[in-house]
Each structure stands twice: as structure tokens, then as C-alpha cells.
Design a protein around this motif. Sequence first.
Motif, PDB file in Angstrom:
ATOM      1  N   THR A  78     -41.228  10.417  17.442  1.00 54.51           N
ATOM      2  CA  THR A  78     -42.499  10.532  18.051  1.00 54.51           C
ATOM      3  C   THR A  78     -42.430   9.168  18.943  1.00 54.51           C
ATOM      4  O   THR A  78     -43.778   9.107  19.643  1.00 54.51           O
ATOM      5  CB  THR A  78     -43.694  10.559  17.345  1.00 54.51           C
ATOM      6  N   SER A  79     -41.686   8.334  18.756  1.00 56.60           N
ATOM      7  CA  SER A  79     -41.751   7.106  19.545  1.00 56.60           C
ATOM      8  C   SER A  79     -41.253   7.117  20.966  1.00 56.60           C
ATOM      9  O   SER A  79     -40.635   8.100  21.330  1.00 56.60           O
ATOM     10  CB  SER A  79     -40.846   5.961  18.904  1.00 56.60           C
ATOM     11  N   ASP A  80     -41.650   6.421  21.867  1.00 54.28           N
ATOM     12  CA  ASP A  80     -41.243   6.313  23.167  1.00 54.28           C
ATOM     13  C   ASP A  80     -39.349   6.338  23.165  1.00 54.28           C
ATOM     14  O   ASP A  80     -38.985   6.927  24.083  1.00 54.28           O
ATOM     15  CB  ASP A  80     -41.732   5.101  24.178  1.00 54.28           C
ATOM     16  N   GLU A  81     -39.124   5.436  22.389  1.00 57.75           N
ATOM     17  CA  GLU A  81     -37.599   5.439  22.295  1.00 57.75           C
ATOM     18  C   GLU A  81     -37.087   6.892  21.819  1.00 57.75           C
ATOM     19  O   GLU A  81     -35.961   7.028  22.474  1.00 57.75           O
ATOM     20  CB  GLU A  81     -37.252   4.288  21.425  1.00 57.75           C
ATOM     21  N   ASP A  82     -37.483   7.218  20.891  1.00 60.05           N
ATOM     22  CA  ASP A  82     -37.059   8.816  20.421  1.00 60.05           C
ATOM     23  C   ASP A  82     -36.963   9.768  21.753  1.00 60.05           C
ATOM     24  O   ASP A  82     -35.907  10.294  22.054  1.00 60.05           O
ATOM     25  CB  ASP A  82     -37.913   9.289  19.558  1.00 60.05           C
ATOM     26  N   ARG A  83     -38.021   9.655  22.587  1.00 58.21           N
ATOM     27  CA  ARG A  83     -38.264  10.721  23.591  1.00 58.21           C
ATOM     28  C   ARG A  83     -37.250  10.302  24.678  1.00 58.21           C
ATOM     29  O   ARG A  83     -36.841  11.231  25.252  1.00 58.21           O
ATOM     30  CB  ARG A  83     -39.606  10.662  24.099  1.00 58.21           C
ATOM     31  N   ALA A  84     -36.988   9.064  24.869  1.00 60.63           N
ATOM     32  CA  ALA A  84     -36.165   8.517  25.843  1.00 60.63           C
ATOM     33  C   ALA A  84     -34.596   9.063  25.494  1.00 60.63           C
ATOM     34  O   ALA A  84     -33.741   9.432  26.339  1.00 60.63           O
ATOM     35  CB  ALA A  84     -36.197   7.125  25.956  1.00 60.63           C
ATOM     36  N   PRO A 125     -40.952  17.266   8.398  1.00 58.46           N
ATOM     37  CA  PRO A 125     -39.948  16.333   8.759  1.00 58.46           C
ATOM     38  C   PRO A 125     -38.620  17.181   9.220  1.00 58.46           C
ATOM     39  O   PRO A 125     -38.243  18.018   8.340  1.00 58.46           O
ATOM     40  CB  PRO A 125     -39.811  15.384   7.699  1.00 58.46           C
ATOM     41  N   GLY A 126     -37.686  16.771  10.041  1.00 56.46           N
ATOM     42  CA  GLY A 126     -36.654  17.275  10.071  1.00 56.46           C
ATOM     43  C   GLY A 126     -36.660  18.695  10.718  1.00 56.46           C
ATOM     44  O   GLY A 126     -35.577  19.313  10.911  1.00 56.46           O
ATOM     45  N   GLY A 127     -37.606  19.059  11.635  1.00 55.91           N
ATOM     46  CA  GLY A 127     -37.581  20.447  11.915  1.00 55.91           C
ATOM     47  C   GLY A 127     -36.848  20.796  13.147  1.00 55.91           C
ATOM     48  O   GLY A 127     -35.957  22.047  13.100  1.00 55.91           O
ATOM     49  N   ALA A 134     -30.796  15.982  18.148  1.00 58.49           N
ATOM     50  CA  ALA A 134     -31.926  16.762  17.228  1.00 58.49           C
ATOM     51  C   ALA A 134     -32.873  15.745  16.576  1.00 58.49           C
ATOM     52  O   ALA A 134     -34.063  15.960  16.632  1.00 58.49           O
ATOM     53  CB  ALA A 134     -31.505  17.823  16.535  1.00 58.49           C
ATOM     54  N   ARG A 135     -32.363  14.950  15.931  1.00 61.49           N
ATOM     55  CA  ARG A 135     -33.108  13.988  15.499  1.00 61.49           C
ATOM     56  C   ARG A 135     -34.084  13.016  16.189  1.00 61.49           C
ATOM     57  O   ARG A 135     -35.456  12.951  16.033  1.00 61.49           O
ATOM     58  CB  ARG A 135     -32.367  13.058  14.346  1.00 61.49           C
ATOM     59  N   SER A 136     -33.577  12.625  17.393  1.00 56.57           N
ATOM     60  CA  SER A 136     -34.485  12.270  18.479  1.00 56.57           C
ATOM     61  C   SER A 136     -35.712  12.953  18.756  1.00 56.57           C
ATOM     62  O   SER A 136     -36.543  12.661  19.215  1.00 56.57           O
ATOM     63  CB  SER A 136     -33.852  11.740  19.669  1.00 56.57           C
ATOM     64  N   PHE A 137     -35.390  14.492  18.899  1.00 55.43           N
ATOM     65  CA  PHE A 137     -36.640  15.403  19.152  1.00 55.43           C
ATOM     66  C   PHE A 137     -37.781  15.342  18.110  1.00 55.43           C
ATOM     67  O   PHE A 137     -38.733  15.686  18.524  1.00 55.43           O
ATOM     68  CB  PHE A 137     -35.845  16.905  19.221  1.00 55.43           C
TER      69      PHE A 137
END
Length: 538
Positions: free
Chosen positions: A365-371, A114-116, A359-362
Motif C-alpha cells: 500500500t505504500s508509494d514505494e510498493d506502487r512504484a 494479505p497476499g491476495g 506480485a507482492r508489491s501489488f
Amino acid sequence: MTDSMPRSTLTTHEVVNQPPVRGDVDLWSTDIALREAMEREGGQVAAITDYARKMGSQEMREAGMEANRHSPELVLFDQGGRRLDEVHYHPAWHRMMETSQAAGYASVAWQGNPGGHVTHAAMVYLASQTEPGHCCPLTMTYAAVPALAANPVLSELWRPRLTANHYDPSLRPIEQKTSATLGMAMTEKQGGSDLRSNTTRAEAEGDAYRLFGHKWFCSAPMSDGFLTLAQAPGGLTCFLVPRWLEDERNAIHIQRLKDKLGNRSNASSEIEYHGALAWRLGDEGAGVRTIIEMVHHTRLDTALAPAGLMRGALSTAHHWISHRSTFNRTLIDQPLMQAVLGDLTLDVEGALALGLRVARSFDGTSDEDRAFARIGVALAKFLGNKRCPIVTYEAMEMLGGMGYIEETGMPLYYREAPLNGIWEGSGNVICLDILRTLAKEPLAAEVLRQELLAAQGSDRRYDAALSTHIERWPKLPGESEARWFAERTALLLTASVLIRAGVAAVSDAFVTTRIANERGHVIGALGDGISSQLLDRI
């Protein structure tokens, strides 16, 4: 032999009122904002602390200066006239590479913990404070990993070496190496950012291809391989070009090294492919779509690097003014100097907070994170790099004439300050990408809206500014207003992150000076009572 203090009593005068040598600086324990952001965004603290101490040591700062003082040397031929096409680096460069790779700069994001990506981003921030040039090959190595997924066979061979936690600079084929770096060669003279105008051609040869053409920019030309674009029969295609083949050097000819404003420790070059062997990544014609995955991740680093450069310049200035007096007062005790220092702190903390939030959104794994990663990284890159040259200059000015002298380190920060705003999409390209992303990806627009709304109700000035922003642009602006829109959106997003972080001294000052427009437009126009709350955070 023991170290002795330098002599202060000279023949003509005694040296007084000069700051002491900084010595070792723990970049973790001295950085409140970094510690708060790492905890808030879920970074791996244990992976950062030792690296922060090493990068802040006097030994590593001196190595960084040496690596920039002794620029890379291009060696085209051996004594017999045989082609080498090599770049030789000063030992200090190799020391920087060894330290950062051992810490996991290029690998920590891909180790499954986590948090990589947050941890990787923090390493970019730390490394940029000490020696930003060596970040280039490591950033590209980090960013190439997801792009390799387009060819599972290549990924199986290269990924373990790209994510190894040690440095192997040996000149050998990839199969014989224990670790490797990957570079990038995309732009050409006639096209620049218009990659589809590339003329380098690819001719199929069995399962591989042969490349013919030129590349106007190839950074880190001693990398073990390069991702590059060429015109295949099916259109513009992404290829991996190994630097070394099993029994010979690949046909990559270095034409010259760029004579750059900054980034002196790192070699950037012009190259030609003379039938270089290459392996396809992705389908023919899908070159931009394939390599954009690498560009997406390098943009994260170009958003964090300016935060590190600003932090390095700010802490250097803070040390100087804390130990120098004028008119019977230490500089840091003078109200106008406090106003300047406090103001600069807001730019550093804002860039760091937004960068690590992205960076946390990277890591998500969700679609929202990627967006959010797609839109957030563009906004963070744009704003941080527009502030960086201004902040580094103002910090330089705080040292007076000494700020212009190389041994202080300030010229290095200043020369580096414009670079990340140019790499991986200059300002206009980024702004147009922001408009394009919001127009074509409704989810990106929605997650951005939610991020902005999440801070509502905590500061009436922020609420009012957000309402005005929405009223001004009920739909996306035209291209002529793209910079205004991008700047204002990025400022509001930064304010939202800071407000939710809960450090009132920072968020209140940021909203007052950057959002509510209750200030002048030069650094230091803070007003009474603001700067004193910020100085302890440096």
C-alpha cells in the motif's frame, strides 16, 4: 466398469521403452520453487493447494486438451435470421472456467486478505500449465476491478459479481446474474498500440452514451461487459459496455473470430458498435489514464503466464526423459541431457521468483510498493516472455519426434509461448514504457536501485556485473539500446531476488550463466557440476 491397463503386447511387437501416462500430478507438492516463493512472498497457501491438485489432475489436463481441440463457434444469427452475436464453447471450456472461478482466480486479490495478488499470480502460473486459454477472460475480470473505481455507481453494481467465487455463463443482464466476467476492446485497425488514434466515437444520451465504430481485437467476446475506448466530445474516454441490456441485446456485432496461432480454446474477435449503450468510466478525455489501471494488472498475469508455460513444458519433458532409455541409459542420467534440463530450470525459477516478488508489491500500500509494481511488472513481463518460446522449444526437443505430437501437450505450450509477449504491450512497447517510467518517476528509479543493491555483498560476480551495468548506463539509454538495457536490468533484478531467496544452487547457477557471462549462448552450455544441483528441483 473398472479401468484396465492398455494392451502392450500387440500383433507385430511389444510396446516397451515408452513413458507411462502421467496420471494425476499435484502441482503444489511437486513444485519446490512455488512452495518456497509463496512462503517468501506471503501468499495464501491454503487457497492454492486444492487448486493445484485439481489443475494437475489427468481429468483437467484432458479437459484442457478438449477445449483446445474444439475451438469456439461463432453463431451470428438464429434460424429465423435474427442477430445473436454469440460464441458457443465446448463443455470442457466451461469446466475450466468453473474450476478456476471457484478457486478465486479473479477474486482472491480483492477479498481484503494479505497476499491476495501473490495468490492470484500463483493461480495464473498453475492454470497456464494446464489450459492457458481460459486465463484470458478471468485475467481481464481480475484486472477490471480497480478500473471500475472511476465510477462508484458502476463499481457497486459490477464488483460483487466480478469477485464472486462461482461461474455464471447465463446470457442475462448484469442485474440478474450472480457472477460476471469483463473483457476489453481497445485496439483498432489503424492504430494498434497507438490508442489515441482510435476513431470509435461516443455520443451522449442522457447519463449514458452510444458508441459507433469498430474494434480490431476484442478477446473473450461472450464476457458480460467490456472496457473500451471511444472519442467523446471531451476526448478519448473509457467506457463500460454491457453485453446484455434489460430487454434486448446491446448493439455489439461480432464480425468474425480471429484464426489464431494458439490460444485456441479462447475466442478473440473483431466487433462493431452500432449505437451500443455504454457508461462512462472517469472523465471525458481521461480514457488512457483510466484504462491503464486495468492494463497494469493484466501485465502482472502476462508476466506469470510464461513462467507457468515454461514449467508445464519442463515438467512434461522431465517425465518423458525419466522413463525413456537410449544406448542402455535412461535419458535423465545422461550428462548432456542433465545440462539442458538444469539450464531450463533456471529460466522457470527465475521467472517465477521475479513474478511473485512483483506480485507482492501489488499487495503493498505504500508509494514505494506502487512504484516498484509499475517498473517491476514491465521488467518481469519482458524477460519472461523473451525466454518462454526458447524454453518451450528446448523442452519439446527433449521428447524427440513425439514432442511435435499434439497428445503430448507440447505443441499447445509452444503455440502459446509467444502470446503473452504480444498482449498488453509487445517487446518494444514495454521497453519504451520502462524508459518512460524511470525518466518520469524518480521513486520508481529509486526503488529499483534499492532492489538491485539489496543483493550486494553476497556474490562478487553479481556485484561486478551491477557495477558494470551502472557504469554502462549512468543515465537512461536511447531507444536503440532499450532492449539491451531492459534485458540486462531484468536479469540483474531476477538475480537479486534469487540471491536473497537463499537457495544457493539456484542463485549461483543463475549468476554464473546469466550474469557473469561465463557460458555459451545456447541452452545446455552450463559446464560441469552445475546441472546436478538443479535437477531435484523439477
